[in-house]
Enzyme design. Sequence first.
Site, PDB file in Angstrom:
ATOM      1  N   GLU A  49     -13.826  -1.806 -21.180  1.00 38.16           N
ATOM      2  CA  GLU A  49     -13.102  -2.033 -19.921  1.00 38.16           C
ATOM      3  C   GLU A  49     -13.961  -1.759 -18.689  1.00 38.16           C
ATOM      4  O   GLU A  49     -13.731  -2.345 -17.631  1.00 38.16           O
ATOM      5  CB  GLU A  49     -11.819  -1.191 -19.879  1.00 38.16           C
ATOM      6  CG  GLU A  49     -10.749  -1.623 -20.879  1.00 38.16           C
ATOM      7  CD  GLU A  49     -10.904  -0.984 -22.243  1.00 38.16           C
ATOM      8  OE1 GLU A  49     -11.947  -0.323 -22.486  1.00 38.16           O
ATOM      9  OE2 GLU A  49      -9.993  -1.127 -23.082  1.00 38.16           O
ATOM     10  N   PHE A 111       1.856   8.461 -26.847  1.00 34.10           N
ATOM     11  CA  PHE A 111       0.588   7.910 -27.334  1.00 34.10           C
ATOM     12  C   PHE A 111      -0.017   6.981 -26.263  1.00 34.10           C
ATOM     13  O   PHE A 111       0.674   6.106 -25.750  1.00 34.10           O
ATOM     14  CB  PHE A 111       0.821   7.142 -28.639  1.00 34.10           C
ATOM     15  CG  PHE A 111      -0.436   6.499 -29.159  1.00 34.10           C
ATOM     16  CD1 PHE A 111      -1.519   7.281 -29.563  1.00 34.10           C
ATOM     17  CD2 PHE A 111      -0.555   5.113 -29.210  1.00 34.10           C
ATOM     18  CE1 PHE A 111      -2.684   6.686 -30.022  1.00 34.10           C
ATOM     19  CE2 PHE A 111      -1.720   4.513 -29.668  1.00 34.10           C
ATOM     20  CZ  PHE A 111      -2.789   5.308 -30.072  1.00 34.10           C
ATOM     21  N   GLN A 112      -1.258   7.209 -25.954  1.00 40.12           N
ATOM     22  CA  GLN A 112      -2.011   6.426 -24.952  1.00 40.12           C
ATOM     23  C   GLN A 112      -1.366   6.457 -23.571  1.00 40.12           C
ATOM     24  O   GLN A 112      -1.431   5.474 -22.827  1.00 40.12           O
ATOM     25  CB  GLN A 112      -2.227   4.987 -25.435  1.00 40.12           C
ATOM     26  CG  GLN A 112      -3.114   4.956 -26.675  1.00 40.12           C
ATOM     27  CD  GLN A 112      -3.686   3.598 -26.999  1.00 40.12           C
ATOM     28  OE1 GLN A 112      -3.027   2.590 -26.792  1.00 40.12           O
ATOM     29  NE2 GLN A 112      -4.897   3.591 -27.532  1.00 40.12           N
ATOM     30  N   LYS A 161       5.426  -0.970 -20.284  1.00 42.27           N
ATOM     31  CA  LYS A 161       5.605  -2.050 -21.260  1.00 42.27           C
ATOM     32  C   LYS A 161       7.019  -2.628 -21.222  1.00 42.27           C
ATOM     33  O   LYS A 161       7.209  -3.842 -21.291  1.00 42.27           O
ATOM     34  CB  LYS A 161       5.293  -1.499 -22.659  1.00 42.27           C
ATOM     35  CG  LYS A 161       5.354  -2.545 -23.746  1.00 42.27           C
ATOM     36  CD  LYS A 161       4.874  -1.974 -25.078  1.00 42.27           C
ATOM     37  CE  LYS A 161       4.796  -3.070 -26.126  1.00 42.27           C
ATOM     38  NZ  LYS A 161       4.225  -2.558 -27.391  1.00 42.27           N
ATOM     39  N   MET A 477     -36.068   6.820 -11.802  1.00 39.18           N
ATOM     40  CA  MET A 477     -35.816   7.424 -10.501  1.00 39.18           C
ATOM     41  C   MET A 477     -35.717   8.946 -10.621  1.00 39.18           C
ATOM     42  O   MET A 477     -36.198   9.684  -9.757  1.00 39.18           O
ATOM     43  CB  MET A 477     -34.543   6.839  -9.880  1.00 39.18           C
ATOM     44  CG  MET A 477     -34.299   7.277  -8.460  1.00 39.18           C
ATOM     45  SD  MET A 477     -35.690   6.874  -7.378  1.00 39.18           S
ATOM     46  CE  MET A 477     -35.137   5.358  -6.622  1.00 39.18           C
TER      47      MET A 477
HETATM   48  C1  LIG Z   1     -23.775   6.679 -14.578  1.00 39.87           C
HETATM   49  C2  LIG Z   1     -24.932   7.374 -13.942  1.00 39.87           C
HETATM   50  N1  LIG Z   1     -25.492   8.439 -14.527  1.00 39.87           N
HETATM   51  C3  LIG Z   1     -26.559   9.046 -13.966  1.00 39.87           C
HETATM   52  C4  LIG Z   1     -27.083   8.599 -12.771  1.00 39.87           C
HETATM   53  C5  LIG Z   1     -28.286   9.293 -12.129  1.00 39.87           C
HETATM   54  N2  LIG Z   1     -29.422   8.367 -12.083  1.00 39.87           N
HETATM   55  C6  LIG Z   1     -29.753   7.669 -10.982  1.00 39.87           C
HETATM   56  S1  LIG Z   1     -31.040   6.639 -11.214  1.00 39.87           S
HETATM   57  C7  LIG Z   1     -31.219   7.154 -12.793  1.00 39.87           C
HETATM   58  C8  LIG Z   1     -32.318   6.595 -13.680  1.00 39.87           C
HETATM   59  C9  LIG Z   1     -32.132   5.160 -13.982  1.00 39.87           C
HETATM   60  O1  LIG Z   1     -33.023   4.837 -15.003  1.00 39.87           O
HETATM   61  P1  LIG Z   1     -33.336   3.351 -15.378  1.00 39.87           P
HETATM   62  O2  LIG Z   1     -32.103   2.573 -15.573  1.00 39.87           O
HETATM   63  O3  LIG Z   1     -34.290   3.318 -16.511  1.00 39.87           O
HETATM   64  O4  LIG Z   1     -33.994   2.770 -14.041  1.00 39.87           O
HETATM   65  P2  LIG Z   1     -35.383   3.106 -13.320  1.00 39.87           P
HETATM   66  O5  LIG Z   1     -35.101   4.165 -12.308  1.00 39.87           O
HETATM   67  O6  LIG Z   1     -36.335   3.556 -14.369  1.00 39.87           O
HETATM   68  O7  LIG Z   1     -35.770   1.816 -12.683  1.00 39.87           O
HETATM   69  C10 LIG Z   1     -30.264   8.119 -13.127  1.00 39.87           C
HETATM   70  C11 LIG Z   1     -30.161   8.792 -14.441  1.00 39.87           C
HETATM   71  C12 LIG Z   1     -26.440   7.487 -12.191  1.00 39.87           C
HETATM   72  N3  LIG Z   1     -26.836   6.985 -11.026  1.00 39.87           N
HETATM   73  N4  LIG Z   1     -25.395   6.884 -12.792  1.00 39.87           N
END
Ligand SMILES: Cc1ncc(C[n+]2csc(CCOP(=O)(O)OP(=O)(O)O)c2C)c(N)n1
Length: 584
Positions: A49, A111-112, A161, A477
């Site tokens: 979803e 449930f749910q 529902k 990042m």
């Molecule tokens: C759902 C979620 N969890 C954690 C983060 C924290 N976060 C921001 S950028 C990042 C790394 C992203 O890694 P990747 O997709 O490999 O992209 P890159 O930065 O290597 O281009 C994280 C863990 C986030 N923004 N969203």
Amino acid sequence: MQLTGAQALVRSLEQQGVEVVFGLPGGTILPTYDPLLSSSVRHILVRHEQGAGHAAEGYAWATGRTGVCIATSGPGATNLVTALADAYMDSVPIVAITGQVSSAMVGTDAFQEADITGITLPITKHNELVTDADRIPAAIAEAFHIASTGRPGPVLVDIPKDLQQAQMTWSWPPAMALPGYQVPGDPDPAAIAAAAALLHAARRPVLYVGGGVIKSSAHDELLRLAELAQAPVTTTLMARGAFPDTHPLALGMPGMHGCYTAVAALQEADLVVAIGARFDDRVTGRLADFAPRAKVVHVDIDPAEIGKNRVPDVPVVGDARAVLRGLADCLSALISEAGPPDTAGWLGVTDSWKRRFPLRYAQAADGPLKPQYVVERLSMLTGGDAVVVSGVGQHQMHAAQHFSFTKPRTWINSGGLGTMGFAVPAAMGAQAGRPGELVVAIDGDGCFQMTAQELATCAIERLPIKVLIFNNGFLGMVRQWQELFYEERYSSVELGTTIPDYVKLAEAYGCVGLRCDRADEVDAVLDKALAVTGVPTVVDFRVHDREGVFPMVPAGRPNDEIVLGPEFSADEQRAATRRELSAR
Ligand SMILES: Cc1ncc(C[n+]2csc(CCOP(=O)(O)OP(=O)(O)O)c2C)c(N)n1
């Protein structure tokens, strides 16, 4: 006419002109899935979803219409939460419809059962638990009205529902009762006149353009105003494409990873005209030090934004398009009386910054593949004619910086919430809304693995998105922050480049899978990917694992502390920091 609540719901969607919905059925929404089978509304069966929610967002970003997602109660509904929060932060118009346990069981931990209106109260523009089947058409009509008018946003309608099964009396259009909901009307002419006078008198103006300009389709009006005012324009992460990057007045993106010229111009401006932008911390850096010499005009349709972070000298509440039109008319009259604004000196300064401090990276012929290079080649090979969707992280910033955007609604990303996993499902939604057009998701290897399952949906529904994975083997990042701010102590950021095998994964999902790890192969691989028709394509770009995103303003620091990055000498960095302003 007597209909079931479920039939009324589906018919209401048809009346709203909905062409596609993204969803996944379950017990409490089953009555609605039955009439959906014979409806003109196309249902795209997602694998999760969250994918439905982001697809609805991608559809809305790409088309300007309201996206729709459907889920069952409990876990189905809670799986929509991230997408609703994302849409709320980025003002994306979506309507989420959820099944709820039958009325008599609400509140019994059935449930749910999940109190989804309670859970989503702070992350929706509006939500409603429907308590009367006769209200279903009005609830839907109100949801679309609220989602798409004023400052857009997500609306959730939760329908037990038994109400979907109950008989109701159909009539359309339903009477809407929204006494507490008001959309701002025409902007105040006195405020517009005051803003135009400031713009006419300014010597160092900057138009700080946010996502509101795209949402109100105000790009033509923006172009006219910028050219009349001879004011440079910076487009935020939410507004890339609102003003052509190819225009001489374009400064690129501001903020933490903005172009030097955009960041510095805001710092040195004597007038900042913010349009549909919200002085987000990622743009302002340390707020107290943002644009310290500037008077501020703040244009926003949401009065709550005005003065939230920076108190403007001239507030203008209204739709960006109407305000920009009014501003341009007013300015044009001032120009006829008193001549054009004198910004030539300022444009000379910003042009020299553009030449001296451009975005810079080094792609050696035999060296590791740089992500910036892939973005630039994509931009060149497509002529900018693509809808680009991104995940969150370094790849997002590289895409926002290096792709040359020339048209609105060609850049889709998660700006406010920063949701990893946004790209693939949002691209799916964009492709559903713009069939026949090129939709390219630029994704990180970390992000991709959060929602890659929607490749199955894309393959089966023949939504031929291109997914370019920038596979650096890291949560890049986060790795960059650990490198810069945690003494290179890399804690839990290494993903590895080979597991999963993205080419095999793509093939397993019925997509074409390609791989590229050399700069001299990029064009050929991109050409091959762009030539695929009918099915999605995934390219595993093995990019340099140490590449950083620059420029960078360290979090919480003043924008004046912008770091140009390793490709600039110490002298250049010094010159950039100690700006000599002939125009000041
Ligand atoms: C759902 C979620 N969890 C954690 C983060 C924290 N976060 C921001 S950028 C990042 C790394 C992203 O890694 P990747 O997709 O490999 O992209 P890159 O930065 O290597 O281009 C994280 C863990 C986030 N923004 N969203």
